[in-house]
Design an enzyme around this catalytic site. Structure first.
Site, PDB file in Angstrom:
ATOM      1  NE  ARG A  26      -1.418  10.992   6.059  1.00  0.00           N
ATOM      2  CZ  ARG A  26      -1.587   9.612   6.577  1.00  0.00           C
ATOM      3  NH1 ARG A  26      -2.718   9.130   6.435  1.00  0.00           N
ATOM      4  NH2 ARG A  26      -0.741   9.223   7.269  1.00  0.00           N
ATOM      5  NE  ARG A  30      -6.567   6.607   2.312  1.00  0.00           N
ATOM      6  CZ  ARG A  30      -6.413   5.803   3.380  1.00  0.00           C
ATOM      7  NH1 ARG A  30      -6.625   4.768   3.155  1.00  0.00           N
ATOM      8  NH2 ARG A  30      -5.821   6.473   4.322  1.00  0.00           N
ATOM      9  NE  ARG A  39      -3.243   4.156  -2.891  1.00  0.00           N
ATOM     10  CZ  ARG A  39      -3.174   2.717  -3.144  1.00  0.00           C
ATOM     11  NH1 ARG A  39      -3.053   2.327  -4.101  1.00  0.00           N
ATOM     12  NH2 ARG A  39      -3.459   2.233  -2.028  1.00  0.00           N
ATOM     13  CG  ASP A  75       4.034   6.989   4.835  1.00  0.00           C
ATOM     14  OD1 ASP A  75       2.705   7.442   4.885  1.00  0.00           O
ATOM     15  OD2 ASP A  75       4.648   6.447   5.698  1.00  0.00           O
ATOM     16  CE1 TYR A 150       2.832   3.171  11.902  1.00  0.00           C
ATOM     17  CE2 TYR A 150       4.193   5.099  12.303  1.00  0.00           C
ATOM     18  CZ  TYR A 150       2.997   4.203  12.320  1.00  0.00           C
ATOM     19  OH  TYR A 150       1.603   5.212  12.204  1.00  0.00           O
TER      20      TYR A 150
END
Ligand code: CP3
Length: 348
Positions: A26, A30, A39, A75, A150
């Protein structure tokens, strides 16, 4: 004269290196103000589907830190849209119609990368054209079992109860879904390599939720199927298993070159279980980036010491960097890892 092998790729192949390479999971995300700025203008989906922007955020951490690899910004769930899955990010992946029947499994289209994920392949090409020399690009995909978590569960969860119950309620259907996903991820990763990705990584983030027999029957089955299909390409294959240290002795049959692990087991013990033929990637606790500088240095040195100084260690966190992390802490970590490993003192 040909260019020297990038340090990261040499470490994947367990060749001698002048210092221990480092990248972090990652690393494009963020915790970086420049990522948050991009973003603020576009959704996560739009970001992953716009090659110029995805390449830009892939490169952002490389401008700030002397990282030894880039990882494609995308992703693990992104390719599943191309297979007909109704997917949104909130910010974790949410599936409109969870896949729980054979009819729903059979309705999944086989992935055709040129048709379904051309934006990913364009991102790979753009990053390869712009990344600094000596900084290879890692392509990636989700492990089939993690994707199943998921798809069956429908949204992120701590224990993935629905997905794990599905394995016991409908094991044949689970295998059917896993095989489809495994084949799709083999095609997907192969297309990333064709577009220029220099290493391929599988994220099996939730494999550690399983008991050993179910891990072998479901998670390992899918991973072996995908990685076996990619073996002949000669690109280093990295398998990351989160919370899976109790399962390490099951991985002998997995055709990967590098094994990524979380921080729950010291790397010395990990290497003893995996044996000398495997490289390891990890495994500082992401929380350690909140320590004062002296303590962060001690923690990083401890990881280097555990790795033992033998070739075949890639420094990383044990899981993704947290959004709350101060970027300066990562800058310090990169310097510490390069400096201490080049001096060799930590191995004494
Ligand atoms: O820098 C990199 O590592 C590359 C980019 C990357 C992302 N996701 C971007 C992302 C990678 C390699 C992933 C993989 C991924 N995605 C995994 C495997 C690794 C792991 O963390 O175990 C998993 C399980 C996912 C699924 C996923 N995607 C979750 C659970 C979430 C939400 C959690 C969160 O961090 O908020 C996402 C969304 C996501 N993927 C974000 C990013 C940067 C946040 C989206 C945003 O900007 O709002």
């Amino acid at each position: 004269m040909s260019a020297p092998t990038p340090v990261f790729l040499a470490a994947c192949r367990r060749e001698p290196v002048p210092y221990t390479p480092i990248w972090v999971m990652r690393q494009a995300g963020r915790y970086l103000p420049e990522y948050r700025q991009v973003r603020s203008r576009v959704s996560f989906e739009a970001l992953t589907r716009t090659p110029e922007l995805a390449a830009e955020v892939t490169l952002q951490p490389l401008r700030r830190f002397a990282l030894d690899a880039a990882i494609l910004f995308s992703d693990i769930m992104t390719p599943l849209s191309g297979m007909g899955v109704d997917l949104t990010f909130e910010p974790g992946p949410v599936i409109g119609q969870p896949i729980r029947t054979d009819a729903a499994i059979d309705a999944l289209r086989p992935l055709e990368p040129l048709r379904d994920v051309p934006f990913v392949l364009d991102t790979v090409r753009l990053v390869r054209a712009e990344a600094p020399r000596g900084v290879p690009l890692i392509g990636f995909a989700g492990g089939p079992f993690t994707l199943l978590c998921y798809l069956v569960g429908g949204r992120p969860s701590k224990e993935f109860e629905t997905a794990r119950a599905f394995l016991y309620e409908s094991p044949r259907s689970a295998e059917r879904l896993l095989d489809r996903l495994a084949d799709a991820m083999a095609v997907y990763l192969g297309a990333q390599a064709d577009a220029g990705a220099q290493a391929l990584m599988m994220f099996e983030s939730w494999g550690g939720l399983l008991a050993p027999p179910e891990f072998e029957r479901f998670a390992l089955r899918g991973a072996i199927r995908t990685l076996t299909a990619l073996r002949a390409r000669g690109v280093p294959l990295i398998y990351y298993l989160n919370q899976g240290c109790a399962l390490l002795d099951r991985l002998a049959s997995l055709p990967a070159d590098v094994f990524g692990v979380d921080w729950r087991m010291p790397l010395g013990a990990v290497r003893r279980v995996l044996g000398p033929q495997k490289a390891v990637q990890g495994n500082l606790d992401p929380a350690a980036l909140f320590a004062p500088p002296d303590e962060l240095a001690r923690q990083a040195e401890s990881v280097l010491r555990e790795a033992g100084g033998a070739p075949g260690h890639i420094f990383n966190l044990g899981h993704g960097i947290w959004p709350q992390t101060d970027p300066d802490a990562l800058a310090r970590l990169v310097d510490i890892v390069h400096d201490r490993s080049a001096r060799g003192g930590v191995h004494a």
